[in-house]
Design a protein around this motif. Structure first.
Motif, PDB file in Angstrom:
ATOM      1  N   GLU B 286       0.853  -1.190   0.000  1.00 60.92           N
ATOM      2  CA  GLU B 286       0.000   0.000   0.000  1.00 60.92           C
ATOM      3  C   GLU B 286       0.894   1.247   0.000  1.00 60.92           C
ATOM      4  O   GLU B 286       2.109   1.133   0.100  1.00 60.92           O
ATOM      5  CB  GLU B 286      -0.987  -0.033   1.178  1.00 60.92           C
ATOM      6  CG  GLU B 286      -0.373  -0.036   2.543  1.00 60.92           C
ATOM      7  CD  GLU B 286      -1.431   0.184   3.635  1.00 60.92           C
ATOM      8  OE1 GLU B 286      -2.564   0.608   3.328  1.00 60.92           O
ATOM      9  OE2 GLU B 286      -1.118  -0.038   4.807  1.00 60.92           O
ATOM     10  N   PRO B 287       0.320   2.427  -0.175  1.00 60.42           N
ATOM     11  CA  PRO B 287       1.159   3.623  -0.144  1.00 60.42           C
ATOM     12  C   PRO B 287       1.979   3.640   1.154  1.00 60.42           C
ATOM     13  O   PRO B 287       1.442   3.394   2.235  1.00 60.42           O
ATOM     14  CB  PRO B 287       0.152   4.770  -0.189  1.00 60.42           C
ATOM     15  CG  PRO B 287      -1.013   4.195  -0.941  1.00 60.42           C
ATOM     16  CD  PRO B 287      -1.093   2.759  -0.476  1.00 60.42           C
ATOM     17  N   MET B 288       3.274   3.902   1.016  1.00 63.19           N
ATOM     18  CA  MET B 288       4.206   3.772   2.134  1.00 63.19           C
ATOM     19  C   MET B 288       4.655   5.139   2.660  1.00 63.19           C
ATOM     20  O   MET B 288       4.727   6.117   1.905  1.00 63.19           O
ATOM     21  CB  MET B 288       5.460   3.009   1.680  1.00 63.19           C
ATOM     22  CG  MET B 288       5.223   1.583   1.213  1.00 63.19           C
ATOM     23  SD  MET B 288       4.891   0.430   2.553  1.00 63.19           S
ATOM     24  CE  MET B 288       6.454   0.435   3.437  1.00 63.19           C
ATOM     25  N   VAL B 289       5.016   5.156   3.932  1.00 58.75           N
ATOM     26  CA  VAL B 289       5.586   6.354   4.561  1.00 58.75           C
ATOM     27  C   VAL B 289       6.682   5.895   5.507  1.00 58.75           C
ATOM     28  O   VAL B 289       6.497   4.912   6.223  1.00 58.75           O
ATOM     29  CB  VAL B 289       4.537   7.113   5.420  1.00 58.75           C
ATOM     30  CG1 VAL B 289       5.140   8.389   5.987  1.00 58.75           C
ATOM     31  CG2 VAL B 289       3.297   7.427   4.613  1.00 58.75           C
ATOM     32  N   THR B 290       7.825   6.567   5.517  1.00 54.68           N
ATOM     33  CA  THR B 290       8.816   6.234   6.541  1.00 54.68           C
ATOM     34  C   THR B 290       8.546   7.095   7.769  1.00 54.68           C
ATOM     35  O   THR B 290       8.084   8.224   7.661  1.00 54.68           O
ATOM     36  CB  THR B 290      10.265   6.466   6.088  1.00 54.68           C
ATOM     37  OG1 THR B 290      10.472   7.866   5.902  1.00 54.68           O
ATOM     38  CG2 THR B 290      10.559   5.706   4.798  1.00 54.68           C
ATOM     39  N   TRP B 291       8.838   6.519   8.919  1.00 59.42           N
ATOM     40  CA  TRP B 291       8.576   7.233  10.176  1.00 59.42           C
ATOM     41  C   TRP B 291       9.870   7.445  10.959  1.00 59.42           C
ATOM     42  O   TRP B 291       9.872   8.130  11.978  1.00 59.42           O
ATOM     43  CB  TRP B 291       7.605   6.418  11.038  1.00 59.42           C
ATOM     44  CG  TRP B 291       8.083   5.006  11.236  1.00 59.42           C
ATOM     45  CD1 TRP B 291       7.801   3.939  10.430  1.00 59.42           C
ATOM     46  CD2 TRP B 291       8.975   4.519  12.248  1.00 59.42           C
ATOM     47  NE1 TRP B 291       8.467   2.817  10.878  1.00 59.42           N
ATOM     48  CE2 TRP B 291       9.192   3.139  11.998  1.00 59.42           C
ATOM     49  CE3 TRP B 291       9.612   5.110  13.346  1.00 59.42           C
ATOM     50  CZ2 TRP B 291      10.030   2.353  12.794  1.00 59.42           C
ATOM     51  CZ3 TRP B 291      10.435   4.320  14.138  1.00 59.42           C
ATOM     52  CH2 TRP B 291      10.634   2.956  13.859  1.00 59.42           C
ATOM     53  N   ASN B 294      16.012   5.872   9.053  1.00 56.19           N
ATOM     54  CA  ASN B 294      16.606   5.233   7.887  1.00 56.19           C
ATOM     55  C   ASN B 294      15.476   4.755   6.987  1.00 56.19           C
ATOM     56  O   ASN B 294      14.338   4.588   7.452  1.00 56.19           O
ATOM     57  CB  ASN B 294      17.614   4.133   8.263  1.00 56.19           C
ATOM     58  CG  ASN B 294      16.952   2.875   8.783  1.00 56.19           C
ATOM     59  OD1 ASN B 294      16.016   2.352   8.189  1.00 56.19           O
ATOM     60  ND2 ASN B 294      17.451   2.382   9.910  1.00 56.19           N
ATOM     61  N   PRO B 295      15.762   4.566   5.686  1.00 54.66           N
ATOM     62  CA  PRO B 295      14.685   4.301   4.725  1.00 54.66           C
ATOM     63  C   PRO B 295      14.005   2.945   4.928  1.00 54.66           C
ATOM     64  O   PRO B 295      12.970   2.677   4.324  1.00 54.66           O
ATOM     65  CB  PRO B 295      15.401   4.347   3.369  1.00 54.66           C
ATOM     66  CG  PRO B 295      16.667   5.103   3.621  1.00 54.66           C
ATOM     67  CD  PRO B 295      17.063   4.779   5.022  1.00 54.66           C
ATOM     68  N   GLY B 296      14.568   2.091   5.781  1.00 49.78           N
ATOM     69  CA  GLY B 296      13.931   0.814   6.067  1.00 49.78           C
ATOM     70  C   GLY B 296      12.807   0.938   7.094  1.00 49.78           C
ATOM     71  O   GLY B 296      12.008   0.020   7.274  1.00 49.78           O
ATOM     72  N   GLN B 297      12.763   2.052   7.779  1.00 49.19           N
ATOM     73  CA  GLN B 297      11.738   2.250   8.802  1.00 49.19           C
ATOM     74  C   GLN B 297      10.495   2.839   8.152  1.00 49.19           C
ATOM     75  O   GLN B 297      10.174   4.016   8.321  1.00 49.19           O
ATOM     76  CB  GLN B 297      12.274   3.141   9.922  1.00 49.19           C
ATOM     77  CG  GLN B 297      13.377   2.434  10.720  1.00 49.19           C
ATOM     78  CD  GLN B 297      14.063   3.332  11.722  1.00 49.19           C
ATOM     79  OE1 GLN B 297      14.351   4.495  11.434  1.00 49.19           O
ATOM     80  NE2 GLN B 297      14.332   2.808  12.908  1.00 49.19           N
ATOM     81  N   GLY B 298       9.807   1.994   7.370  1.00 54.97           N
ATOM     82  CA  GLY B 298       8.627   2.458   6.649  1.00 54.97           C
ATOM     83  C   GLY B 298       7.435   1.566   6.927  1.00 54.97           C
ATOM     84  O   GLY B 298       7.587   0.372   7.207  1.00 54.97           O
ATOM     85  N   ILE B 299       6.246   2.139   6.855  1.00 57.73           N
ATOM     86  CA  ILE B 299       5.005   1.368   7.054  1.00 57.73           C
ATOM     87  C   ILE B 299       3.965   1.811   6.028  1.00 57.73           C
ATOM     88  O   ILE B 299       4.101   2.875   5.409  1.00 57.73           O
ATOM     89  CB  ILE B 299       4.413   1.560   8.474  1.00 57.73           C
ATOM     90  CG1 ILE B 299       4.227   3.049   8.782  1.00 57.73           C
ATOM     91  CG2 ILE B 299       5.259   0.867   9.518  1.00 57.73           C
ATOM     92  CD1 ILE B 299       3.514   3.312  10.098  1.00 57.73           C
ATOM     93  N   GLY B 300       2.925   1.007   5.878  1.00 58.17           N
ATOM     94  CA  GLY B 300       1.801   1.393   5.036  1.00 58.17           C
ATOM     95  C   GLY B 300       1.053   2.548   5.684  1.00 58.17           C
ATOM     96  O   GLY B 300       1.032   2.670   6.919  1.00 58.17           O
TER      97      GLY B 300
END
Ligand code: SF4
Lengths: 206, 471
Positions: B286-291, B294-300
């Protein structure tokens, strides 16, 4: 200084943190100089100093680690931007070798090109090493590139840990050939031949 | 070890010899340079009186330090001006093509290479910039290097390299509406982690990548390095050839078939052997956002911020550090997080298709009053195209700033910077602490359409809600 990097000994400064990226090692705003000369002055700038210039608590601001020539880090150190300014700032600050759990590839390659070994060790050894130099900043480390070991002497005790270093890198530090330019240049004729026979795009496919 | 992959084939073609160290000496077919990581290399050349071996195989442009508001020379920033001058002088002295501000072709190096046809399949491509992985979208082995290596290429057109392993990244199925290439790569990195690609080249295969345009493929390959993979590539196909045809440096019509034959010959074999594989179902993205930081810390976008308690040691430490820096709370939704700045641009998402996607969201709407929105085309050609399509008018009418081409707020080596602990919704590729120019600044990475949606609502939003209204 000889080009060989067989044994490096000295004291170590502990830098904790996973995924310490090159923006943190040297923020982009210090990259606006056309030489690497002053890069040593900006090492870990934002982690070391507040915006008003006052010092934060940081191992590099701690007098006990003054003169340390080895840096102990955690995992994926040097990830992110390929800027050689990062290893340049570390080297120019006075660090000549790094030991960590793991290093980002471009960063480790850039270090190698400057003759700075990046040695990897397993997590428990790195934690032991960090704890040792934090408790005793005067601990001495002896990095032996040939046998891929690090000897740690602290308060009359001695430990030896195994480290990893790819064969080609190890070799280049042992014989001083880590600056590859001369070797590469020696093959100029062969380079032209290879391009002519294998790479049709060099002549735009004519 | 991998066998029969594009990676292996291109490597073998470019190999000059195995060096005494055990490394392979590889020819670099295309060398791109920019103002930040090249002056020190030229200085090393000058010091020794050395020459550039193949000046026609290096091309230069200027992007990082170029101001995007006022591009008249001399630049107000004297350091930026000196950098620009140094690159101009070096390229002139050594006979290297320079796509400067007056050329009409200046822009972010990874946008300029493809759009002028320099980037082609089956090449090795290097640049003193980690996002060189972008060019892998064409089926090239493209990777970032340091400045000493820039010098090595200038003097020999080669590098000493060790072979990587190859990991096949398969994403099959159909992407759901509102899910973009940026979401695909953020989802891959969220799954595999920022270290997942260390030691690997990523080969992206499957329906999703095959169905992507070249611009979308570039977005994916661009962020390979954020997953730790120095190289990411997609096998060339008709989509690739159609994109290249007719561009400035593309093979001419009479040599076209020979070029395609070469490009076809370097595609991975059907029975190629890989060192590792990873599979992801397109429908799960689904559309992703990092929180985090680092760029691996992302969620839908519909998910809540993860709880560090359930993570492995290293991930937990990084997550805890991230929560302190980002001033966010585990367990809360990312949707609704207030933003201060919206940045659309960079080598990840500064191409014309990105601006079109953003414009669809901006059209007929207004940027929230507390938000500063910047739209920065990746190159002068992207800018000209956008203006021809009237996109600039849409952005301006919505209350966004329409800028000149450059890296802008992706890394803040120019005048565009976050202030204090401002939080930005950004279409760029890195959310590292300090990346956008303030040590306490905060970055949320997302697709350009998601940035536009955040700019309009003033808070992190699900772009699909705005798209439904539009549709
Ligand atoms: S846009 Fe950002 S990531 Fe891309 S080259 Fe410029 S600074 Fe680097």
């Amino acid at each position: 200084m000889s080009l060989e990097r067989k044994v490096i000994s000295g004291r170590a400064v502990p830098i904790r943190g996973n995924e310490v990226d090159t923006d943190r090692i040297i923020p982009a705003r210090f990259l606006k100089e056309i030489t690497f000369e002053r890069m040593g002055d900006f090492l870990f700038q934002d982690a070391r100093f507040n915006e008003d210039g006052s010092e934060k608590k940081h191992p590099l601001n701690d007098a006990h680690y003054k003169g340390a020539n080895i840096m102990v880090v955690e995992n994926n150190f040097g990830c992110g931007s390929s800027r050689e300014h990062a290893p340049q700032s570390i080297l120019r600050y006075g660090i000549v070798a790094l030991i960590g759990e793991s290093f980002a590839e471009i960063f480790a390659g850039n270090c190698k090109a400057l003759g700075v070994p990046t040695l990897s060790a397993n997590k428990s050894d790195i934690q032991m090493l960090l704890a040792t130099v934090e408790a005793d900043p005067s601990a001495t480390l002896t990095l032996d590139v040939d046998s891929r070991t690090v000897r740690i002497q602290s308060n009359g005790k001695e430990d030896v840990i195994q480290v990893t270093l790819p064969d080609a890198r190890r070799q280049s530090f042992l014989d001083g050939s880590w600056d590859e330019l001369g070797t590469l240049k020696g093959n100029l004729d062969k380079i032209k031949e290879t391009a002519a026979s294998n790479l049709p795009y060099f002549t735009n496919f004519t | 070890m991998s066998k029969g992959t594009l990676y292996n084939k291109v490597w073998d073609r470019h190999k000059v010899t195995t060096l005494p160290s055990g490394l392979d000496q590889l020819i670099i077919g295309l060398h791109m340079i920019h103002e930040v990581t090249s002056p020190q290399a030229f200085a090393m050349l000058k010091e020794k009186g050395s020459k550039v071996a193949f000046p026609e195989r290096t091309v230069a442009t200027m992007d990082h330090i170029v101001p995007t508001d006022n591009q008249f020379r001399p630049f107000f920033d004297t350091q930026a001006e000196l950098m620009a001058k140094t690159l101009e002088e070096n390229t002139k002295e050594y006979g290297i093509t320079f796509l400067g501000l007056e050329s009409g072709k200046q822009g972010v190096v990874h946008i300029v290479g493809p759009e002028n046809g320099y980037t082609q399949p089956g090449m090795t491509i290097a640049c003193g910039d980690s996002h060189t992985s972008t060019h892998g979208a064409f089926g090239a082995l493209a990777f970032g290097i340091g400045t000493t290596e820039v010098r090595n290429i200038l003097e020999t057109q080669t590098l000493a390299l060790s072979l990587l392993k190859v990991k096949k990244i398969c994403v099959n199925g159909t992407l759901r509406p509102g899910v973009t290439a940026k979401d695909v790569i953020l989802a891959i990195i969220a799954k595999l982690g920022v270290k997942g690609g260390i030691g690997f080249a990523y080969e992206y295969t499957g329906d999703v990548f095959e169905n992507m345009t070249m611009e979308e493929r570039m977005t994916v390959c661009n962020m390979s390095i954020e997953g730790g993979a120095r190289i990411g590539y997609i096998n060339p196909d008709q989509t690739t050839y159609d994109y290249i045809k007719g561009r400035d440096k593309a093979p001419s019509a009479e040599n076209w078939d020979k070029a395609v034959a070469y490009w076809e010959s370097i595609r991975s074999d059907a029975d190629a052997v890989y060192d590792d594989e990873f599979h992801l179902d397109a429908a799960d993205i689904e559309p992703m956002v990092t929180w985090g930081i680092n760029p691996g810390q992302g969620i839908g976008i519909t998910e809540n911020l993860p709880n560090p308690a359930g993570m492995s040691d290293a991930d937990r430490e990084t997550a805890e550090e991230a929560y302190v820096h980002m001033q966010l709370q585990p367990g809360t939704p990312i949707k609704g997080t207030k933003i201060d700045v919206a940045f659309i641009g960079s080598c990840t998402n500064g191409r014309i298709s990105d601006l079109r996607e953003a414009a669809k969201i901006f059209e007929g709407r207004k940027v929230a009053s507390h938000v500063q929105a910047l739209v920065v085309p990746g190159s002068q050609q992207v800018k000209a195209q956008a203006e021809q399509e009237g996109l600039d008018k849409i952005f301006i009418a919505a209350g966004a700033e329409w800028r000149g081409a450059g890296c802008s707020m992706c890394l803040a080596m120019n005048t565009d910077k976050l202030k204090g602990d401002q939080i930005s919704a950004s279409s760029s590729n890195r959310n590292f602490i300090g990346r956008q120019g303030s040590a306490t600044g905060r970055t949320l990475l997302m697709s350009p359409a998601m940035v536009a949606a955040a700019a309009i609502n003033g808070v992190v939003s699900d772009v699909r809600e705005l798209q439904e209204v539009t549709a």
